[in-house]
Write an enzyme that holds these catalytic residues in place. Structure first.
Site, PDB file in Angstrom:
ATOM      1  N   ARG A   8      13.862  20.011   7.553  1.00  0.00           N
ATOM      2  CA  ARG A   8      13.010  20.775   6.654  1.00  0.00           C
ATOM      3  C   ARG A   8      12.218  21.766   7.485  1.00  0.00           C
ATOM      4  O   ARG A   8      11.702  21.413   8.545  1.00  0.00           O
ATOM      5  CB  ARG A   8      12.065  19.780   5.971  1.00  0.00           C
ATOM      6  CG  ARG A   8      11.362  20.323   4.804  1.00  0.00           C
ATOM      7  CD  ARG A   8      10.469  19.263   4.215  1.00  0.00           C
ATOM      8  NE  ARG A   8       9.216  19.885   3.893  1.00  0.00           N
ATOM      9  CZ  ARG A   8       8.049  19.299   3.968  1.00  0.00           C
ATOM     10  NH1 ARG A   8       7.945  18.056   4.359  1.00  0.00           N
ATOM     11  NH2 ARG A   8       6.957  19.952   3.657  1.00  0.00           N
ATOM     12  N   ASP A  19      11.999  34.306  16.131  1.00  0.00           N
ATOM     13  CA  ASP A  19      11.590  32.918  15.820  1.00  0.00           C
ATOM     14  C   ASP A  19      12.397  31.933  16.674  1.00  0.00           C
ATOM     15  O   ASP A  19      12.815  30.880  16.191  1.00  0.00           O
ATOM     16  CB  ASP A  19      11.818  32.651  14.313  1.00  0.00           C
ATOM     17  CG  ASP A  19      11.001  31.467  13.810  1.00  0.00           C
ATOM     18  OD1 ASP A  19      10.069  31.038  14.514  1.00  0.00           O
ATOM     19  OD2 ASP A  19      11.305  30.963  12.706  1.00  0.00           O
TER      20      ASP A  19
HETATM   21  N1  LIG Z   1      23.332  24.547  10.098  1.00  0.00           N
HETATM   22  C1  LIG Z   1      22.573  23.475  10.313  1.00  0.00           C
HETATM   23  N2  LIG Z   1      23.129  22.351  10.800  1.00  0.00           N
HETATM   24  C2  LIG Z   1      22.373  21.265  11.046  1.00  0.00           C
HETATM   25  N3  LIG Z   1      21.045  21.191  10.809  1.00  0.00           N
HETATM   26  C3  LIG Z   1      20.432  22.273  10.304  1.00  0.00           C
HETATM   27  C4  LIG Z   1      21.165  23.477  10.037  1.00  0.00           C
HETATM   28  N4  LIG Z   1      20.301  24.391   9.545  1.00  0.00           N
HETATM   29  C5  LIG Z   1      19.094  23.792   9.528  1.00  0.00           C
HETATM   30  N5  LIG Z   1      19.145  22.526   9.975  1.00  0.00           N
HETATM   31  C6  LIG Z   1      18.024  21.571  10.098  1.00  0.00           C
HETATM   32  O1  LIG Z   1      17.033  21.928   9.140  1.00  0.00           O
HETATM   33  C7  LIG Z   1      15.829  22.335   9.800  1.00  0.00           C
HETATM   34  C8  LIG Z   1      15.193  23.488   9.044  1.00  0.00           C
HETATM   35  O2  LIG Z   1      16.135  24.533   8.922  1.00  0.00           O
HETATM   36  P1  LIG Z   1      15.679  26.051   9.075  1.00  0.00           P
HETATM   37  O3  LIG Z   1      15.068  26.236  10.405  1.00  0.00           O
HETATM   38  O4  LIG Z   1      16.825  26.933   8.761  1.00  0.00           O
HETATM   39  O5  LIG Z   1      14.590  26.124   7.914  1.00  0.00           O
HETATM   40  P2  LIG Z   1      13.323  27.067   7.790  1.00  0.00           P
HETATM   41  O6  LIG Z   1      12.598  26.603   6.584  1.00  0.00           O
HETATM   42  O7  LIG Z   1      13.741  28.482   7.803  1.00  0.00           O
HETATM   43  O8  LIG Z   1      12.518  26.741   9.114  1.00  0.00           O
HETATM   44  P3  LIG Z   1      11.332  27.589   9.811  1.00  0.00           P
HETATM   45  O9  LIG Z   1      10.090  26.900   9.443  1.00  0.00           O
HETATM   46  O10 LIG Z   1      11.661  27.434  11.258  1.00  0.00           O
HETATM   47  O11 LIG Z   1      11.435  28.982   9.343  1.00  0.00           O
HETATM   48  C9  LIG Z   1      16.247  22.690  11.214  1.00  0.00           C
HETATM   49  O12 LIG Z   1      15.219  22.549  12.135  1.00  0.00           O
HETATM   50  C10 LIG Z   1      17.366  21.692  11.464  1.00  0.00           C
HETATM   51  O13 LIG Z   1      16.829  20.456  11.820  1.00  0.00           O
HETATM   52 MG   LIG Z   2      13.652  27.020  11.210  1.00  0.00          MG
HETATM   53 MG   LIG Z   3      13.148  30.062   9.042  1.00  0.00          MG
END
Ligand SMILES: Nc1ncnc2c1ncn2[C@@H]1O[C@H](COP(=O)(O)OP(=O)(O)OP(=O)(O)O)[C@@H](O)[C@H]1O
Ligand SMILES: [Mg+2]
Ligand SMILES: [Mg+2]
Length: 558
Positions: free
Chosen positions: A111, A225
């Site tokens: 998340r 980021d």
């Molecule tokens: N392609 C993937 N394969 C495996 N795990 C993933 C993948 N994409 C995301 N995750 C898991 O989900 C988490 C959150 O994903 P992501 O960083 O894309 O979300 P976000 O809400 O944009 O985060 P941020 O707060 O960094 O902007 C990641 O830290 C990882 O643990």
């Molecule tokens: Mg992220």
């Molecule tokens: Mg993000």
């Protein structure tokens, strides 16, 4: 920028003790080692503050909003028109979301501050993917556009082995869904599980990440980021940059939309609004420092300032090799104009060596994987071939057995396999034309084999039990041929001959008189031997017997 190295090839930091600032004793307290078993959500950046004014949708709940699509819509910035989503599995009339209809949700992967990410299996191609679903509903058109911009960034990035691959995106019920390739874990999750990485792995991952970043910087894209939570490990142990939500494009006016990333990895010049490629190099340097030294990076305060003044705490970096320390020092240079660039880092001798070694290992790994999958394919092919050959041999053996045991005139020279004493109960039974219309009875058809005998004079078929005499009968599909005349009498219709052939399959079984008569209560008239034969014939009419049936017919016609 060349790496800061002296004539000995060592970084000044590795040999000269760093001047200890007067406030070092206090400063020391601002750096700490990572604690094990910390909950995953600990590192999440702060959520945006809640709005004090309720959203318009709450005030006018029934007002039609153009941005709240009732149907799932594909999101793509490649085509100007919004496209409806296409999937052969999606049924618009059902209430379930496109996500639920087309994907099997396996577990939650993580998340972030914008979305929850699920491991899913596509019901369409059966493959595993990651799907990020925006945590909150769109609050309005501008909020929707902001969220959809992440898709545009994914599309701008293109394909590279060190960048997480984008598959598709769609919106439904005011939420955005982004489907990407599935990775094993984020670097942060990996380090939480296995502790700090050995230096060989740090070099390998640094090399991968620099290659991914090189691809972005060549296209004038800034990631903005970079941190271990946005770095992913693939199943083949390659490192990939992901989460392009804060990405900026230089020279296209998007700098005004720039958002701050995680403060722990943020370059100092961003505070002055200096958005350059050097900011990514700094964030990558901080991430490498964190995973190589198992260091808890400060979010602010004195420690934060010191790290941005070029001070790397020796109690953490003491275990690093001089090469890695010098690379880190170059990446964390406070002045962004003097900071190492991705190109200069990739062309440094140490990283060129690592890159060569890395390519060799990855290529050999890929080669081994390919060879393994070819072996697997060959093995399954051989198994299928072996099964086919065994079946054929079995079948040929059966044919040979039957032909060697078939007498020239079955009616005149009864086969030794047939015990005529056993057939007394069945002698008057014959097949009528209506046999195929009879109901199937619940008896065990395969347990007791029987042989049908054709009486040339009457044109009747008689069943004979051969249970005791003919163990060879079972594997032979045409063993019952002995009862079928080679030159049938004119009274014998082709249909009855075919039926007799049907009954001669090994699946034809004898049903005991008692068991049949026990059915009398339900239908008394069915306690008749011809019906028993019918029943057997119906059981014998199975696809696996068709081959033997036609074989028999052809043998007959010969
Ligand atoms: N392609 C993937 N394969 C495996 N795990 C993933 C993948 N994409 C995301 N995750 C898991 O989900 C988490 C959150 O994903 P992501 O960083 O894309 O979300 P976000 O809400 O944009 O985060 P941020 O707060 O960094 O902007 C990641 O830290 C990882 O643990
Ligand atoms: Mg992220
Ligand atoms: Mg993000």
């Amino acid at each position: 920028m060349p790496l800061p190295q002296d004539a000995m090839g060592d970084s000044p930091l590795s040999r000269t003790p760093i001047p200890v600032p007067a406030f070092f004793k206090d400063a020391e307290c601002s750096f700490s080692r990572k604690r094990q078993g910390r909950p995953f959500c600990y590192t999440l950046p702060p959520r945006p503050p809640a709005k004090s004014v309720p959203p318009i949708s709450r005030i006018f709940p029934h007002r039609y909003q153009s941005w709240s699509q009732p149907r799932p819509q594909s999101v793509s910035f490649r085509s100007p028109e919004q496209q409806p989503l296409h999937s052969r599995l999606y049924d618009e009339s059902r209430r379930e979301l496109f996500f639920e209809q087309c994907f099997q949700r396996i577990c939650k992967l993580g998340r972030g501050s914008f979305g929850e990410v699920y491991k899913v299996r596509s019901r369409e191609d059966g493959r595993l993917y990651a799907v990020k679903r925006s945590m909150e509903h769109f609050r309005g058109e501008s909020d929707r556009q902001r969220k959809l911009a992440e898709v545009q960034k994914h599309e701008r990035v293109g394909c590279h082995p060190n960048l997480v691959r984008f598959v598709q995106a769609w919106e439904e019920k005011r939420r955005l869904y982004i489907q990407t390739e599935l990775c094993e874990a984020s670097l942060q999750q990996h380090c939480e599980e296995y502790g700090p990485l050995p230096e060989s792995k740090v070099w390998a991952f640094l090399c991968d990440l620099l290659r991914g970043l090189h691809h972005l910087h060549q296209r004038h894209l800034l990631h903005m980021d970079i941190k271990p939570a946005n770095i992913f490990l693939s199943s083949h142990s390659t490192c990939k940059l992901g989460d392009f939500g804060l990405m900026l494009e230089l020279g296209c006016g998007s700098l005004s939309d720039a958002q701050e990333g995680d403060p722990r990895y943020m370059a100092p010049e961003l505070l002055d609004g200096e958005y350059t490629k050097a900011a990514d190099v700094f964030s990558l340097g901080m991430s490498i420092l964190e995973i190589a030294c198992n260091m808890e990076l400060p979010k602010g305060g004195e420690g934060w300032q010191q790290l941005r003044q070029g001070y790397l705490p020796p109690e953490f970096t003491a275990s690093l090799s001089p090469e890695l320390l010098s690379v880190l020092t170059a990446m964390l240079e406070p002045d962004h104009k003097k900071r190492a660039t991705v190109d200069s880092l990739l062309s440094s001798p140490v990283l060129r060596r690592v890159a060569m070694w890395r390519s060799f290992i990855l290529n050999s790994q890929a080669g081994i994987n390919r060879a393994l999958s070819v072996c697997q394919w060959l093995l399954s092919f051989l198994v299928v071939l072996w099964m086919g050959v065994t079946w054929l041999a079995h079948w040929l053996l059966g044919c040979w057995n039957s032909s060697s045991k078939t007498p020239s005139s079955p009616a005149s020279t009864p086969t030794p396999l047939i015990d005529s004493s056993m057939s007394s109960d069945w002698e008057d039974d014959s097949l009528g034309d209506d046999v195929f219309d009879l109901p199937v009875k619940a008896a065990s058809p395969r347990s007791l084999p029987c042989i049908l005998q054709y009486h040339e004079g009457t044109g009747d078929l008689h069943t004979q039990n051969n249970i005791q005499n003919s163990p060879e009968v079972f594997p032979c599909p045409s063993v019952g041929n002995t009862s079928t005349p080679r030159n049938p009498s004119p009274e014998c219709s082709i249909r009855s001959r075919k039926r007799s052939l049907l009954c001669n399959s090994p699946n034809v079984s004898r049903i005991s008189q008692e068991s049949l008569c026990s059915d009398e209560s339900s239908s008394p008239s069915t306690c008749h031997s011809s019906r028993f034969v019918d029943e057997d014939c119906q059981h014998a009419f199975e696809p696996k017997n068709l081959l033997s049936m036609f074989e028999n017919v052809s043998m007959e016609q010969d």
